[in-house]
Scaffold this motif. Sequence first.
Motif, PDB file in Angstrom:
ATOM      1  N   ASN A  64      25.370   2.410  26.477  1.00 40.22           N
ATOM      2  CA  ASN A  64      25.954   1.218  25.885  1.00 40.22           C
ATOM      3  C   ASN A  64      26.832   0.548  26.927  1.00 40.22           C
ATOM      4  OD1 ASN A  64      24.948   1.807  23.205  1.00 40.22           O
ATOM      5  ND2 ASN A  64      26.537   3.378  23.078  1.00 40.22           N
TER       6      ASN A  64
ATOM      7  N   LEU B 275      36.461  -6.453  24.786  1.00 38.63           N
ATOM      8  CA  LEU B 275      35.122  -6.928  24.441  1.00 38.63           C
ATOM      9  C   LEU B 275      35.117  -8.448  24.326  1.00 38.63           C
ATOM     10  CD1 LEU B 275      32.195  -6.453  23.510  1.00 38.63           C
ATOM     11  CD2 LEU B 275      33.099  -6.258  21.174  1.00 38.63           C
TER      12      LEU B 275
ATOM     13  N   ILE C 187      35.452   2.040  21.275  1.00 38.52           N
ATOM     14  CA  ILE C 187      34.454   1.560  20.302  1.00 38.52           C
ATOM     15  C   ILE C 187      33.553   2.732  19.948  1.00 38.52           C
ATOM     16  CG2 ILE C 187      32.601  -0.090  19.851  1.00 38.52           C
ATOM     17  CD1 ILE C 187      33.866  -1.916  21.967  1.00 38.52           C
TER      18      ILE C 187
ATOM     19  N   PRO D 264      29.469   1.126  18.214  1.00 36.47           N
ATOM     20  CA  PRO D 264      29.129  -0.179  18.787  1.00 36.47           C
ATOM     21  C   PRO D 264      28.058  -0.940  18.017  1.00 36.47           C
ATOM     22  CG  PRO D 264      28.336   1.611  20.189  1.00 36.47           C
ATOM     23  CD  PRO D 264      29.228   2.224  19.168  1.00 36.47           C
TER      24      PRO D 264
ATOM     25  N   LEU E 228      28.606  -6.807  23.765  1.00 38.57           N
ATOM     26  CA  LEU E 228      28.014  -5.479  23.598  1.00 38.57           C
ATOM     27  C   LEU E 228      26.548  -5.550  23.999  1.00 38.57           C
ATOM     28  CD1 LEU E 228      29.600  -4.443  20.202  1.00 38.57           C
ATOM     29  CD2 LEU E 228      29.949  -3.278  22.390  1.00 38.57           C
TER      30      LEU E 228
END
Length: 227
Positions: free
Chosen positions: A96, A136, A186, A189, A207
Amino acid sequence: MLSKQTLYKKQAGEYAATLIEDNMVVGLGTGSTVRFFIEMLAKRINTEGLNIVGVTTSSKTSALAKSLGIKLSSVDEVPYIDITIDGADEVDLNFNGIKGGGAALLFEKIVALNAHKNIWIIDESKYHDVIGQFPLPVEVVPYGSYQLLKRFEEADLNPSFRRTATGSRLTTDVDNYIIDLSLEQIDHPKSLAYFLEQIIGVVEHGLFLNIVDEVIIGGEQLKIITK
């Protein structure tokens, strides 16, 4: 003299340039690590006579590539992208990623999703067990953006508008705003991505899930991890 972190970025970027083959259409990412990749790719084009077409993810990358003599096309002008080389602000053990520190997340995701293969180049400081240490980015349309900020506050997402050095709201290449969410960690996600994607006014989020195929990590020893 270059710092260790810069040397690690250079190591990853220059190695990635060795993966490019003649007649490829190459997605060119954005950021300080990608700059090393693009500079080395340009050297290979000039010395080896490679026929390469680049598809860029930001105006900054376009300007750099043009200055180095790399031929460019837009994502809509090519039938496919063989490989995209991009950076990442953070990557976890499950592949990720968080991207958008350079405010290019929308174009980066478009180019990534149209590439046959995606490789991220990072230095070892950006590889963590879980993503979230890097804020983010969420790209939003200006109209109603303050209402979005309030909604993110109500959801305990610790939002703030990204600003320029002069204090004005930063705008992307397509004149949207960036709201950064300071989350620290996170754990889910996919759930967060789904939540953000349902909100009207959100253009894209940073993301990057189920996208990257390989991560090249610069460090004391170069590491290559494959999904």
